[in-house]
Design a protein around this motif. Structure first.
Motif, PDB file in Angstrom:
ATOM      1  N   ARG A  58     -13.646 -14.412 -12.166  1.00 59.59           N
ATOM      2  CA  ARG A  58     -13.474 -13.857 -10.796  1.00 59.59           C
ATOM      3  C   ARG A  58     -12.541 -14.550  -9.980  1.00 59.59           C
ATOM      4  O   ARG A  58     -11.919 -14.060  -9.092  1.00 59.59           O
ATOM      5  N   ASP A  59     -13.029 -15.846  -9.865  1.00 61.42           N
ATOM      6  CA  ASP A  59     -12.020 -16.904  -8.995  1.00 61.42           C
ATOM      7  C   ASP A  59     -10.875 -16.850  -9.405  1.00 61.42           C
ATOM      8  O   ASP A  59      -9.670 -16.868  -8.664  1.00 61.42           O
ATOM      9  N   GLU A  68      -0.732 -21.957  -7.389  1.00 59.60           N
ATOM     10  CA  GLU A  68       0.520 -22.978  -7.908  1.00 59.60           C
ATOM     11  C   GLU A  68      -0.071 -24.507  -7.433  1.00 59.60           C
ATOM     12  O   GLU A  68       0.075 -25.559  -8.043  1.00 59.60           O
ATOM     13  N   ASN A  69      -0.640 -24.546  -6.301  1.00 55.64           N
ATOM     14  CA  ASN A  69      -0.812 -25.968  -5.654  1.00 55.64           C
ATOM     15  C   ASN A  69      -2.157 -26.598  -6.402  1.00 55.64           C
ATOM     16  O   ASN A  69      -2.474 -28.004  -6.174  1.00 55.64           O
ATOM     17  N   ASN A  70      -2.954 -25.691  -6.906  1.00 57.34           N
ATOM     18  CA  ASN A  70      -4.554 -26.281  -7.600  1.00 57.34           C
ATOM     19  C   ASN A  70      -4.496 -25.798  -8.993  1.00 57.34           C
ATOM     20  O   ASN A  70      -5.521 -26.283  -9.614  1.00 57.34           O
ATOM     21  N   ILE A  71      -3.527 -25.069  -9.619  1.00 54.93           N
ATOM     22  CA  ILE A  71      -3.970 -24.506 -10.853  1.00 54.93           C
ATOM     23  C   ILE A  71      -4.151 -25.693 -12.093  1.00 54.93           C
ATOM     24  O   ILE A  71      -5.048 -25.172 -12.965  1.00 54.93           O
ATOM     25  N   LEU A  72      -3.356 -26.672 -11.946  1.00 52.68           N
ATOM     26  CA  LEU A  72      -3.389 -27.727 -13.110  1.00 52.68           C
ATOM     27  C   LEU A  72      -5.023 -28.465 -12.604  1.00 52.68           C
ATOM     28  O   LEU A  72      -5.583 -28.793 -13.719  1.00 52.68           O
ATOM     29  N   LEU A 157       2.078 -32.678 -17.725  1.00 52.04           N
ATOM     30  CA  LEU A 157       1.142 -31.632 -18.216  1.00 52.04           C
ATOM     31  C   LEU A 157       1.901 -30.222 -18.136  1.00 52.04           C
ATOM     32  O   LEU A 157       1.710 -29.481 -18.958  1.00 52.04           O
ATOM     33  N   LEU A 158       2.802 -30.078 -17.073  1.00 53.13           N
ATOM     34  CA  LEU A 158       3.549 -28.805 -16.587  1.00 53.13           C
ATOM     35  C   LEU A 158       4.651 -28.716 -17.972  1.00 53.13           C
ATOM     36  O   LEU A 158       5.017 -27.443 -18.292  1.00 53.13           O
ATOM     37  N   ASN A 159       5.004 -29.842 -18.482  1.00 57.98           N
ATOM     38  CA  ASN A 159       5.951 -29.490 -19.815  1.00 57.98           C
ATOM     39  C   ASN A 159       5.335 -29.356 -20.936  1.00 57.98           C
ATOM     40  O   ASN A 159       5.914 -28.998 -21.912  1.00 57.98           O
ATOM     41  N   ASN A 164       1.938 -24.192 -20.363  1.00 53.91           N
ATOM     42  CA  ASN A 164       2.958 -23.378 -20.067  1.00 53.91           C
ATOM     43  C   ASN A 164       2.410 -21.851 -19.967  1.00 53.91           C
ATOM     44  O   ASN A 164       2.475 -21.050 -19.203  1.00 53.91           O
ATOM     45  N   ASN A 165       2.206 -21.693 -21.499  1.00 59.12           N
ATOM     46  CA  ASN A 165       1.749 -20.310 -21.971  1.00 59.12           C
ATOM     47  C   ASN A 165       0.445 -19.777 -21.049  1.00 59.12           C
ATOM     48  O   ASN A 165       0.269 -18.769 -20.750  1.00 59.12           O
ATOM     49  N   LEU A 166      -0.598 -20.881 -20.758  1.00 57.97           N
ATOM     50  CA  LEU A 166      -1.891 -20.218 -20.191  1.00 57.97           C
ATOM     51  C   LEU A 166      -1.539 -20.227 -18.969  1.00 57.97           C
ATOM     52  O   LEU A 166      -1.972 -19.113 -18.208  1.00 57.97           O
TER      53      LEU A 166
END
Length: 360
Positions: A58-59, A68-72, A157-159, A164-166
């Protein structure tokens, strides 16, 4: 075949003393707790709303807290929490909403990637070390060094193709309105739960009614009273679940609007007064249904008369007598039409057939 129970909760005879009454009350509590607990254990076999759509999703997908700023950081927390958890995740995945399940499958693949897990652990440790610094330390050399290391691990991590798929899948699913699916599931679950209560309690109610009828035939007053208590208790879970079903059907948006409006006017006590009044009216209505439609006094009086029993104390008597020798109730009344002597508590005069207006 008469299958209706004859409910009797007390007697004017001396079968029940104070200790027996106390034991009966304790048994009522025990049976009620046992019934509710048994139902709750059976209901747990069903997928509930928060297994279908957990809070974390739900969050993620409804509140849009994953940006984008906290997704990782959010992904890291979820992955590390999952691998440290002892829950059986395979069983939980099957219960998820299809959209959540699709994302969870990718998460499961990420959780099996040892290289990514190691990177997430480093990522978590760096953030904890940085957050442990005070304001001046964050601005100093140590803070800058940690920030640089965090930027490096972020980029790494972003690479990663799996991440990236997730991330892309999460952003895609955030565009879908899941509230309708959750609302539909909630109503279906409430209906299923209520129907299951009926199925679960049907054999129990039938057994109590059979006991009740057998006790009446054999003039077992104490067993009649006990079985009457248990019949009512077995209906309580169905009553509560039926109320809950009605509440689920009523649009919660409407209730929330009324609640928020009263809250803004500092009149929230009106809400609780309304809930109290509605609850009392509902209980009165249910009692009225039982008393006037299901177990009317007139029908009960006729049955007692047919069995030659006092309509007040249920003692076996001779209606040729004027009064009951046990409780002193007047067994006869004068008919207003023919002025003849007729049986009290019955609907019609035995001499002229006129309807008796009232009972004394």
């Amino acid at each position: 075949m008469d299958i209706k129970p004859s409910l009797k909760f007390y007697t004017k005879k001396n079968e029940i003393n104070l200790i027996t009454f106390a034991l009966l009350v304790l048994s009522d509590i025990f049976i009620a707790v046992l019934l509710f607990y048994g139902l709750s254990q059976q209901i747990e076999q069903f997928t509930d709303e928060f297994e279908y759509f957990p809070y974390e999703y739900r969050d993620m997908l409804i509140s849009d807290d994953w940006v984008e700023n906290n997704i990782l950081e959010k992904i890291s927390d979820k992955v590390l929490f999952s691998i440290r958890s002892t829950l059986e995740r395979e069983n939980l995945i099957e219960k998820l909403h299809p959209g959540c399940r699709e994302i969870q499958i990718i998460f499961s693949e990420v959780e099996n990637d040892k290289t990514l897990i190691a990177d997430f652990q480093i990522y978590e440790r760096l953030h904890k070390n940085y957050n442990a610094l005070n304001h001046s330390e964050k601005e100093g050399e140590e803070g800058q060094r940690l920030q640089e290391q965090i930027r490096i691990i972020d980029k790494k991590l972003l690479n990663n193709p799996s991440l990236n798929n997730l991330i892309g899948l999460i952003y895609k699913n955030q565009k879908y309105d899941y509230t309708t699916d959750i609302s539909r599931f909630r109503k279906i679950f409430a209906l299923k739960r209520t129907l299951f209560d009926f199925l679960f309690l049907l054999p129990i109610v039938a057994a109590f009614i059979f006991w009740n009828r057998k006790s009446i035939r054999k003039d077992l007053y104490i067993q009649t009273i006990i079985s009457s208590h248990y019949i009512v208790l077995s209906f309580l879970p169905v009553l509560f679940e039926s109320i809950r079903l009605i509440i689920e059907i009523i649009p919660k948006i409407l209730l929330k609007t009324i609640y928020d409006f009263l809250l803004q006017l500092n009149l929230i006590t009106i809400w609780y007064y309304a809930v109290l009044i509605i609850s009392i009216l509902f209980i009165v209505f249910v009692i009225w249904i039982f008393q006037t439609r299901i177990f009317p006094k007139e029908k009960n009086s006729i049955k007692l008369y047919e069995k030659h029993r006092c309509m007040s104390c249920n003692t076996k008597i001779d209606y040729r007598n004027k009064f009951c020798p046990i409780c002193g109730t007047n067994l006869h009344i004068q008919c207003a039409e023919c002025k003849g002597d007729t049986i009290n508590f019955l609907p019609f005069c035995q001499n002229c057939g006129a309807k008796l207006e009232k009972e004394i």
